[in-house]
Design an enzyme around this catalytic site. Structure first.
Site: not given
Ligand code: C5P
Length: 232
Positions: A10, A32, A59, A61-62, A64, A119, A190, A211
């Site tokens: 990211d 990713k 990633d 996420k399409l 349409d 989520t 999270q 992270r």
């Molecule tokens: O930094 P961290 O471990 O929280 O990153 C989790 C990755 O997973 C991020 O790219 C976030 O956008 C992605 N993600 C998420 N929860 C979801 C779907 C994707 O944390 N439900």
């Protein structure tokens, strides 16, 4: 299909991404690429990371109309990514169109994974904003089932849902789970988290870790710790 750790890259530029990936001189991690990096750098970032020998989960996420998703997936498939995704909310027909578009002339294709409910969506916002009044856990399982019916390979879900998804859709249906943290690490934003070892026990097929690796003092050591706990 083996279990693997996917690093969420990211970053908002190719420069930062390569400064990070340059640290990995041994094993090349599965990475990713999300909307932030893709929109900043375009398809060339995918080609360059692929050229360095990494597997890629694109990633984007399409979501349409089926025809647009089908044609867009055909373009993404030519980038030679290993996994990509869409929103199950786009309907079974959209998911079938995506699979068709993704399949290359030689019959191969990247893995296709569905997002069920994000989520960040909770019961209240689902009811109020989307007018969906069923329990969110049932909605998630229903969308996972739809993805399976459409022929997709799996879903992105919380590690807490992975066991139930396998019960509903079969052991071979893949669960790709973010929300992973080390037992002694920061949780950050999270909410529902698991350690790599717990995610392994509960049956996740891939963990997506951002992270805890990208912001670690020693990212390579943090990645290797994830692999030790989750894969080995
Ligand atoms: O930094 P961290 O471990 O929280 O990153 C989790 C990755 O997973 C991020 O790219 C976030 O956008 C992605 N993600 C998420 N929860 C979801 C779907 C994707 O944390 N439900």
């Amino acid at each position: 299909m083996g279990k693997d750790v996917i690093i969420a890259c990211d970053f908002d530029s190719a420069e930062k991404t390569f400064a990070f990936l340059d640290k990995f001189t041994g094993r090349k991690p599965f990475v990713k690429i999300g909307m932030e990096l893709y929109y900043a750098e375009g398809p060339s970032i995918v080609r360059e990371i692929k050229k360095r020998g990494h597997k890629i989960f694109l990633d984007l996420k399409l979501h349409d109309i089926p025809n647009t998703v089908k044609k867009s997936m055909a373009v993404l498939s030519r980038l030679d990514v290993d996994m990509t995704n869409l929103h199950a909310a786009g309907t079974i027909r959209m998911m079938e169109g995506a699979l068709e578009g993704l399949t290359r002339p030689d019959g191969t294709r990247p893995l296709l994974i569905a997002v069920t409910q994000l989520t960040s969506t909770d019961q209240e916002s689902m009811e109020k904003d989307l007018l969906i009044e069923k329990p969110i856990a049932d909605v998630v399982m229903h969308y996972a089932h739809n993805a399976k019916v459409a022929g997709l390979d799996g879903v992105v879900c919380s590690p807490l849902e992975a066991g139930k998804v396998h019960e509903t859709c079969g052991e071979k249906f893949l669960t790709v789970t973010p929300g992973v943290r080390f037992a002694d690490g920061d949780v950050g934003d999270q909410k529902r988290v698991m350690t790599p070892a717990e995610a392994k026990k509960i049956g996740s097929d891939y963990i997506v870790v951002g992270r805890p690796i990208t912001a670690a003092e020693d990212p390579v050591a943090a990645y290797e710790r994830c692999v030790r706990e989750f894969v080995d």
